[in-house]
Design a protein around this motif. Structure first.
Motif, short mmCIF file in Angstrom:
data_model
loop_
_atom_site.label_atom_id
_atom_site.label_comp_id
_atom_site.label_asym_id
_atom_site.label_seq_id
_atom_site.Cartn_x
_atom_site.Cartn_y
_atom_site.Cartn_z
N TRP A 71 1.11 13.96 -1.64
CA TRP A 71 2.23 13.92 -2.41
C TRP A 71 2.84 15.22 -2.54
O TRP A 71 4.22 15.09 -2.63
CB TRP A 71 2.13 13.31 -3.53
N VAL A 74 4.84 15.71 0.56
CA VAL A 74 6.02 14.66 0.46
C VAL A 74 7.17 15.07 -0.24
O VAL A 74 8.37 15.06 0.05
CB VAL A 74 5.42 13.25 0.16
N PRO A 84 10.53 11.39 5.01
CA PRO A 84 9.32 11.03 5.78
C PRO A 84 9.20 9.71 6.29
O PRO A 84 9.62 8.74 5.76
CB PRO A 84 8.18 11.28 4.72
N VAL A 87 4.25 7.89 4.19
CA VAL A 87 3.75 8.67 2.91
C VAL A 87 2.59 7.82 2.52
O VAL A 87 2.23 6.59 2.55
CB VAL A 87 4.80 8.07 1.85
N VAL A 90 2.58 4.92 -1.40
CA VAL A 90 4.13 4.96 -1.89
C VAL A 90 4.23 4.55 -3.31
O VAL A 90 4.98 5.25 -4.03
CB VAL A 90 4.88 4.31 -0.71
N TYR A 93 3.17 7.53 -5.43
CA TYR A 93 3.97 8.57 -5.42
C TYR A 93 5.25 8.32 -6.32
O TYR A 93 5.76 9.03 -7.15
CB TYR A 93 4.44 8.88 -4.08
N LEU A 102 12.17 9.22 -3.32
CA LEU A 102 12.09 8.75 -2.02
C LEU A 102 13.64 8.36 -1.69
O LEU A 102 13.93 7.67 -2.31
CB LEU A 102 11.13 7.82 -1.49
N ASP A 108 3.92 2.95 4.11
CA ASP A 108 2.66 3.29 3.58
C ASP A 108 1.44 3.45 4.36
O ASP A 108 1.37 2.44 5.08
CB ASP A 108 2.40 1.92 2.37
N ARG A 112 -4.19 8.74 -0.23
CA ARG A 112 -4.16 10.07 0.26
C ARG A 112 -5.59 10.54 0.79
O ARG A 112 -5.56 11.35 1.57
CB ARG A 112 -3.74 10.99 -1.07
#
Length: 332
Positions: A71, A74, A84, A87, A90, A93, A102, A108, A112
């Protein structure tokens, strides 16, 4: 996602030196080019960068189709005006990093810690940006898909220098160095203004402790953000005195304690961030706890729940939002 999991979770003149010291230096492909000048160029053309692991990353030009596996990177991309295409998590985030929302609808790519290689490959990215928290095996697989630029996830010795250095490195890869310079200037101005506001309210040097908490087996564990944490570093820039005496880890500057461990804070301002999705262990689980209720800052009403959606391990946008929240809480 629980807050305790920081998973795959250097300034302009100072950045060049700091980047070099940490292996995050950037160079333009032009032979004998000055690194500082290279990081400020926006001229299209081949780019060669050295990432946090010392790996040389070659690009045909500024990357536009970029995937972010963590994150904070991002957030840097969005802050730099780069949308981006992929990610990690999502939904997470959007819940935890509202300071840099965003502007597009990225794919997605999974979690992570375990991004989907197939999903990323289908996006045909120019560049994948990861952090050193991502496993070496995952990075090896990602390098088969596209160039991978790794940034160091955290460094308790200089969190703010690392944060701005990572921004510079990502800007060099995406041709957005002028934007990065403006972002860093705005961040410095925000911190300067916040420090002045706290001083005007008589809060200069105030003892302040920031932490977060989580519940496991009906027990509340608390994570102190020491002076070595990013938030701890911002607190000190704001002129606050960190009330935690526990020692944090060498990367994130975080520690672990329980409610009894809060008794050593004494008379302090206590602040925390949680998320409505995960609940509030301080206002909820500890509401009837005798130790919690006996703490001086609880009795004095000096407990502040800061707004949801401020990512505590984010970039300049998150830290600006955090600074605003702290100033608002301590000057009202």
């Amino acid at each position: 996602m629980r807050l305790r999991h920081v998973t795959a979770t250097a300034t302009a003149t100072a950045a060049v030196a700091a980047l070099a010291l940490t292996g995050c230096g950037t160079t333009h492909s032009t032979a004998d080019a000055d690194p500082a000048a290279a990081s400020a160029t926006t001229t299209p053309g081949p780019i060669t960068l050295t990432d946090a692991t010392g790996t040389k990353v070659s690009l045909d030009g500024p990357a536009t189709k970029v995937v972010g596996t963590e994150w904070n990177v991002v957030e840097d991309l969005v802050t730099l005006g780069v949308d981006p295409v992929g990610v990690a998590d999502v939904k997470g985030y959007k819940a935890w990093d509202t300071a840099a929302p965003l502007k597009n609808a990225p794919k997605d790519i999974g979690t992570r810690g375990e991004p989907s290689m197939d999903t990323i490959a289908a996006l045909d990215p120019d560049l994948i940006i990861a952090t050193t928290d991502l496993s070496a095996s995952a990075v090896t697989q990602l390098r088969k898909v596209a160039p991978v630029l790794e940034v160091r996830s955290a460094d308790a010795a200089d969190q703010i220098g690392l944060m701005t250095g990572n921004l510079d490195l990502i800007a060099a890869a995406t041709g957005t160095a002028p934007k990065a310079a403006a972002v860093k200037k705005a961040f410095d101005a925000k911190i300067t203004a916040g420090r002045a506001a706290l001083a005007a309210a008589g809060r200069a040097g105030a003892r302040y402790a920031f932490g977060d908490g989580y519940v496991e087996s009906n027990q509340v564990s608390i994570r102190p953000f020491t002076s070595g944490s990013l938030i701890g570093a911002v607190n000190e820039r704001l002129g606050l005195s960190n009330a935690w005496t526990v020692k944090g880890d060498k990367d994130y500057g975080l520690a672990t304690t329980d409610v009894e461990g809060l008794t050593g804070l004494g008379d302090a301002q206590f602040a925390y961030i949680v998320n409505a999705v995960d609940g509030d262990p301080f206002a909820g689980n500890l509401a009837k706890n005798a130790v919690w209720k006996s703490l001086p800052f609880v009795k004095a009403g000096q407990v502040h729940r800061l707004p949801d959606g401020i990512w505590m391990f984010g970039g300049t946008a998150s830290m600006e939002a955090y600074a605003d929240a702290v100033v608002a809480a301590l000057t009202k």
